[in-house]
Design a protein around this motif. Sequence first.
Motif, PDB file in Angstrom:
ATOM      1  N   LEU A 212       0.824  -1.209   0.000  1.00 36.30           N
ATOM      2  CA  LEU A 212       0.000   0.000   0.000  1.00 36.30           C
ATOM      3  C   LEU A 212       0.860   1.262   0.000  1.00 36.30           C
ATOM      4  O   LEU A 212       0.605   2.205  -0.755  1.00 36.30           O
ATOM      5  CB  LEU A 212      -0.923   0.005   1.221  1.00 36.30           C
ATOM      6  CG  LEU A 212      -2.068  -1.015   1.246  1.00 36.30           C
ATOM      7  CD1 LEU A 212      -2.751  -1.011   2.600  1.00 36.30           C
ATOM      8  CD2 LEU A 212      -3.082  -0.718   0.142  1.00 36.30           C
ATOM      9  N   VAL A 213       1.895   1.266   0.837  1.00 39.02           N
ATOM     10  CA  VAL A 213       2.756   2.442   0.936  1.00 39.02           C
ATOM     11  C   VAL A 213       3.535   2.657  -0.347  1.00 39.02           C
ATOM     12  O   VAL A 213       3.652   3.792  -0.847  1.00 39.02           O
ATOM     13  CB  VAL A 213       3.712   2.304   2.140  1.00 39.02           C
ATOM     14  CG1 VAL A 213       4.737   3.430   2.154  1.00 39.02           C
ATOM     15  CG2 VAL A 213       2.928   2.297   3.440  1.00 39.02           C
ATOM     16  N   LEU A 214       4.075   1.576  -0.919  1.00 42.05           N
ATOM     17  CA  LEU A 214       4.890   1.700  -2.129  1.00 42.05           C
ATOM     18  C   LEU A 214       4.063   2.164  -3.321  1.00 42.05           C
ATOM     19  O   LEU A 214       4.434   3.119  -4.017  1.00 42.05           O
ATOM     20  CB  LEU A 214       5.562   0.365  -2.434  1.00 42.05           C
ATOM     21  CG  LEU A 214       6.431   0.328  -3.699  1.00 42.05           C
ATOM     22  CD1 LEU A 214       7.582   1.316  -3.581  1.00 42.05           C
ATOM     23  CD2 LEU A 214       6.961  -1.079  -3.949  1.00 42.05           C
ATOM     24  N   VAL A 215       2.932   1.518  -3.556  1.00 47.86           N
ATOM     25  CA  VAL A 215       2.116   1.856  -4.722  1.00 47.86           C
ATOM     26  C   VAL A 215       1.549   3.268  -4.598  1.00 47.86           C
ATOM     27  O   VAL A 215       1.635   4.078  -5.528  1.00 47.86           O
ATOM     28  CB  VAL A 215       0.978   0.827  -4.900  1.00 47.86           C
ATOM     29  CG1 VAL A 215       0.044   1.248  -6.038  1.00 47.86           C
ATOM     30  CG2 VAL A 215       1.560  -0.542  -5.201  1.00 47.86           C
ATOM     31  N   SER A 216       0.985   3.578  -3.436  1.00 47.88           N
ATOM     32  CA  SER A 216       0.418   4.920  -3.256  1.00 47.88           C
ATOM     33  C   SER A 216       1.513   5.973  -3.239  1.00 47.88           C
ATOM     34  O   SER A 216       1.297   7.108  -3.698  1.00 47.88           O
ATOM     35  CB  SER A 216      -0.395   4.978  -1.961  1.00 47.88           C
ATOM     36  OG  SER A 216       0.406   4.653  -0.847  1.00 47.88           O
ATOM     37  N   GLY A 217       2.707   5.633  -2.762  1.00 47.06           N
ATOM     38  CA  GLY A 217       3.809   6.588  -2.779  1.00 47.06           C
ATOM     39  C   GLY A 217       4.251   6.928  -4.193  1.00 47.06           C
ATOM     40  O   GLY A 217       4.500   8.100  -4.515  1.00 47.06           O
TER      41      GLY A 217
ATOM     42  N   ILE B 193       2.424   6.639  -6.977  1.00 51.62           N
ATOM     43  CA  ILE B 193       1.358   7.420  -7.609  1.00 51.62           C
ATOM     44  C   ILE B 193       1.342   8.833  -7.045  1.00 51.62           C
ATOM     45  O   ILE B 193       1.142   9.814  -7.777  1.00 51.62           O
ATOM     46  CB  ILE B 193      -0.007   6.726  -7.399  1.00 51.62           C
ATOM     47  CG1 ILE B 193      -0.016   5.358  -8.074  1.00 51.62           C
ATOM     48  CG2 ILE B 193      -1.142   7.589  -7.964  1.00 51.62           C
ATOM     49  CD1 ILE B 193      -1.270   4.549  -7.806  1.00 51.62           C
ATOM     50  N   GLY B 194       1.571   8.953  -5.742  1.00 46.98           N
ATOM     51  CA  GLY B 194       1.579  10.271  -5.109  1.00 46.98           C
ATOM     52  C   GLY B 194       2.669  11.167  -5.656  1.00 46.98           C
ATOM     53  O   GLY B 194       2.441  12.360  -5.887  1.00 46.98           O
ATOM     54  N   ILE B 195       3.869  10.620  -5.880  1.00 45.68           N
ATOM     55  CA  ILE B 195       4.950  11.416  -6.454  1.00 45.68           C
ATOM     56  C   ILE B 195       4.603  11.855  -7.868  1.00 45.68           C
ATOM     57  O   ILE B 195       4.849  13.007  -8.264  1.00 45.68           O
ATOM     58  CB  ILE B 195       6.264  10.621  -6.437  1.00 45.68           C
ATOM     59  CG1 ILE B 195       6.786  10.491  -5.012  1.00 45.68           C
ATOM     60  CG2 ILE B 195       7.314  11.285  -7.315  1.00 45.68           C
ATOM     61  CD1 ILE B 195       8.082   9.718  -4.909  1.00 45.68           C
ATOM     62  N   ALA B 196       4.014  10.933  -8.648  1.00 45.91           N
ATOM     63  CA  ALA B 196       3.625  11.278 -10.024  1.00 45.91           C
ATOM     64  C   ALA B 196       2.612  12.418 -10.044  1.00 45.91           C
ATOM     65  O   ALA B 196       2.627  13.255 -10.955  1.00 45.91           O
ATOM     66  CB  ALA B 196       3.056  10.050 -10.723  1.00 45.91           C
TER      67      ALA B 196
ATOM     68  N   CYS C 268      -9.552   1.369  -3.259  1.00 50.18           N
ATOM     69  CA  CYS C 268     -10.043   2.580  -2.584  1.00 50.18           C
ATOM     70  C   CYS C 268      -8.986   3.112  -1.619  1.00 50.18           C
ATOM     71  O   CYS C 268      -8.783   4.326  -1.521  1.00 50.18           O
ATOM     72  CB  CYS C 268     -11.342   2.277  -1.837  1.00 50.18           C
ATOM     73  SG  CYS C 268     -12.770   2.033  -2.915  1.00 50.18           S
ATOM     74  N   ALA C 269      -8.311   2.207  -0.916  1.00 51.59           N
ATOM     75  CA  ALA C 269      -7.235   2.639  -0.018  1.00 51.59           C
ATOM     76  C   ALA C 269      -6.083   3.242  -0.805  1.00 51.59           C
ATOM     77  O   ALA C 269      -5.527   4.276  -0.420  1.00 51.59           O
ATOM     78  CB  ALA C 269      -6.750   1.452   0.814  1.00 51.59           C
ATOM     79  N   ILE C 270      -5.732   2.623  -1.930  1.00 49.55           N
ATOM     80  CA  ILE C 270      -4.653   3.154  -2.777  1.00 49.55           C
ATOM     81  C   ILE C 270      -5.000   4.559  -3.261  1.00 49.55           C
ATOM     82  O   ILE C 270      -4.164   5.475  -3.220  1.00 49.55           O
ATOM     83  CB  ILE C 270      -4.398   2.221  -3.973  1.00 49.55           C
ATOM     84  CG1 ILE C 270      -3.765   0.907  -3.513  1.00 49.55           C
ATOM     85  CG2 ILE C 270      -3.514   2.909  -5.016  1.00 49.55           C
ATOM     86  CD1 ILE C 270      -2.346   1.034  -3.029  1.00 49.55           C
ATOM     87  N   ILE C 271      -6.227   4.745  -3.710  1.00 44.21           N
ATOM     88  CA  ILE C 271      -6.648   6.063  -4.216  1.00 44.21           C
ATOM     89  C   ILE C 271      -6.584   7.103  -3.106  1.00 44.21           C
ATOM     90  O   ILE C 271      -6.050   8.204  -3.285  1.00 44.21           O
ATOM     91  CB  ILE C 271      -8.072   5.973  -4.806  1.00 44.21           C
ATOM     92  CG1 ILE C 271      -8.063   5.119  -6.082  1.00 44.21           C
ATOM     93  CG2 ILE C 271      -8.622   7.368  -5.107  1.00 44.21           C
ATOM     94  CD1 ILE C 271      -9.446   4.800  -6.619  1.00 44.21           C
TER      95      ILE C 271
END
Length: 249
Positions: A25-30, A32-35, A99-102
């Motif tokens: 969760l942290v890696l994927v959302s991180g 996407i968040g940087i992008a 939903c958590a990732i978003i």
Amino acid sequence: MSWEWDVIWQYLPRLLEGAWLTLELVLVSGLIGIALAVPLALMRASSHSWVKAFPFIYIYFFRGTPLLVQIFLVYYGASQFEAVRESMLWPVLKQPYWCAIIAFSLNTAAYSAELFRSAIQAIPTGEIEAAEAMGMSKPVQIRRIIMPRAFGIALPAYGNEVILMLKGSALASTITLLDLTGMARTIIARTYTPLEMFLAAGMVYLAISALVIALFRFMEYRFNRYQYYHHTDTPADLDPQLRDPHIDN
């Protein structure tokens, strides 16, 4: 009160399964968040007020509301609209994982954008003027000068953001995800050992945090290693192969 240490060892593999989901969760959302954060930061650093309007509203909302509320808005709120349920997005939005990732991605993008914005504005104007004097176009300046320098400046603060995101990921358990916290709560419901399980989960969180801190320390040294050298150091001081062997002897 007696401690049931055997319960911790018995269910440690299950906790590690939850820890893997937490890391995911942290890696994927991180990522996407940087992008999302990079264009938001560039817009926030613009001198045009109409360009800064959207990122300002976006950042103000996601930094001003609790992450738990944002998770509930995505997970429970999206399903309230029939247009969403009938759209192509529904197979994604009906799953708690996505939903958590978003929610995590949108949240960390807001915080990261502010970090990168302040880092961009902290770049010495002389470096930008030198790039312009060399004839670099604005996109080339962003790619070769602005973003590498901004990333190096923001790296220590961004490491703190990743740690906060790691701890905030525990809220994923509120929407039925069996992350590290969710797995601990599930085990507690079966074994009635809340103290042991939460202690074990806390130790796993500490271990992950230590790894993240070490990784960012290494990255900070790699990106900002020029700051570790004293201004009076000579090339021979920085490279042992350049030393005069007669001096050493």
